[in-house]
Design an enzyme around this catalytic site. Structure first.
Site, short mmCIF file in Angstrom:
data_model
loop_
_atom_site.label_atom_id
_atom_site.label_comp_id
_atom_site.label_asym_id
_atom_site.label_seq_id
_atom_site.Cartn_x
_atom_site.Cartn_y
_atom_site.Cartn_z
CE LYS A 254 64.19 102.30 35.40
NZ LYS A 254 65.59 102.61 35.04
NE ARG A 255 61.92 106.22 41.73
CZ ARG A 255 62.14 107.37 42.34
NH1 ARG A 255 61.11 108.06 42.81
NH2 ARG A 255 63.36 107.85 42.48
#
Length: 281
Positions: A254-255
């Protein structure tokens, strides 16, 4: 075991991606095959990164994929008091200590790119007078589990810590090796409980019999087995599934901004398309 109980436990710090979908399929397929139940847990202990819109997105994505679960959703942010009792118990038994070193200070002594939370850091507890001085100055601290004290507390049992892994070739016993992680952080000022504490507490509380997780969490299982032993919690059976990798050969993140499931849905893809894309994992 009389019932097969497993869980899917995403963190609402971003949108679900293909890797999460693969994990959700593994969890739900295993429960369905065993005639068991799936619990949904939102690991939202990180109050700085978790957001309501991400939670809503997760629930919408799971509904779109056709996956369901038993009982109410458990939000870990609603149970900080419960996790605090675990920290208090470990503290009263002298198994944890306040560490005043920051992540930046620890990282400065490590090779570039090494995560200070995964470097096996072993700290030195302060004397009562030193600790009182730091606290009086308002220094932030993290509660770390003392591996040395945990070893002493468990005695001979420490050397026999293990868990059962279910594989395609049948179950096998895996020896736990928490030494590699050193004195892990169990709580911080801005995060009242770590993933380790909340995860293991909830597995025990909710009667989880099978933990199905990605290969990237395999090593961390040793830390969880140690916590389970110290708290007299049962150790579930474990299964590990391969990860969905991006074009660069790295796991999706996600990052890193990897594509979310909602984007695939907007492009007209179906849940069957997503299952086909993740079938290799």
């Amino acid at each position: 075991m009389s019932e097969f109980v497993t869980r899917f436990a995403p963190s609402p710090t971003g949108h679900l991606h293909l890797g999460h979908a693969a994990s959700a399929f593994h969890v739900c397929d295993a429960a369905r095959a065993a005639g068991g139940r799936v619990l949904l847990r939102l690991e939202d202990i990180d109050q700085t990164r978790c957001r309501p819109e991400y939670e809503a997105s997760i629930l919408a994505d799971l509904e779109w994929l056709g996956l369901d679960w038993s009982g109410p959703v458990r939000r870990q942010s609603d149970h900080f008091d419960d996790y605090g009792k675990v920290i208090d118990s470990l503290n009263q038994r002298g198994l944890i200590y306040r560490c005043f070193k920051t992540r930046r200070e620890i990282a400065a002594a490590l090779p570039a790119g090494v995560d200070p939370d995964e470097a096996g850091y072993v700290g030195k507890p302060f004397s009562p007078s030193e600790e009182a001085e730091y606290l009086s100055r308002g220094h932030a601290f993290a509660w770390r589990l003392s591996l040395a004290r945990a070893r002493d507390a468990l005695g001979a049992r420490y050397g026999t810590l293990s868990y059962m892994e279910e594989t395609a070739n049948g179950p096998r016993t895996v020896r736990a090796d928490p030494q590699a992680f050193g004195d892990v952080v169990l709580a911080r000022k801005d995060t009242p409980a770590s993933y380790h504490v909340a995860c293991c507490h909830d597995d025990a509380l909710q009667g989880v019999t099978h933990v199905i997780r990605g290969e990237d969490i395999r090593a961390m299982t040793s830390v969880h087995v140690l916590l389970q032993a110290l708290m007299d919690w049962p150790t579930p059976l474990y299964r590990f599934h391969p990860l969905v990798l991006g074009p660069d050969g790295k796991k999706l993140s996600k990052r890193a901004g990897d594509k979310g499931l909602s984007a695939y849905r907007e492009e007209g893809m179906t849940p069957d398309d997503i299952r086909a894309m993740t079938s290799a994992a």
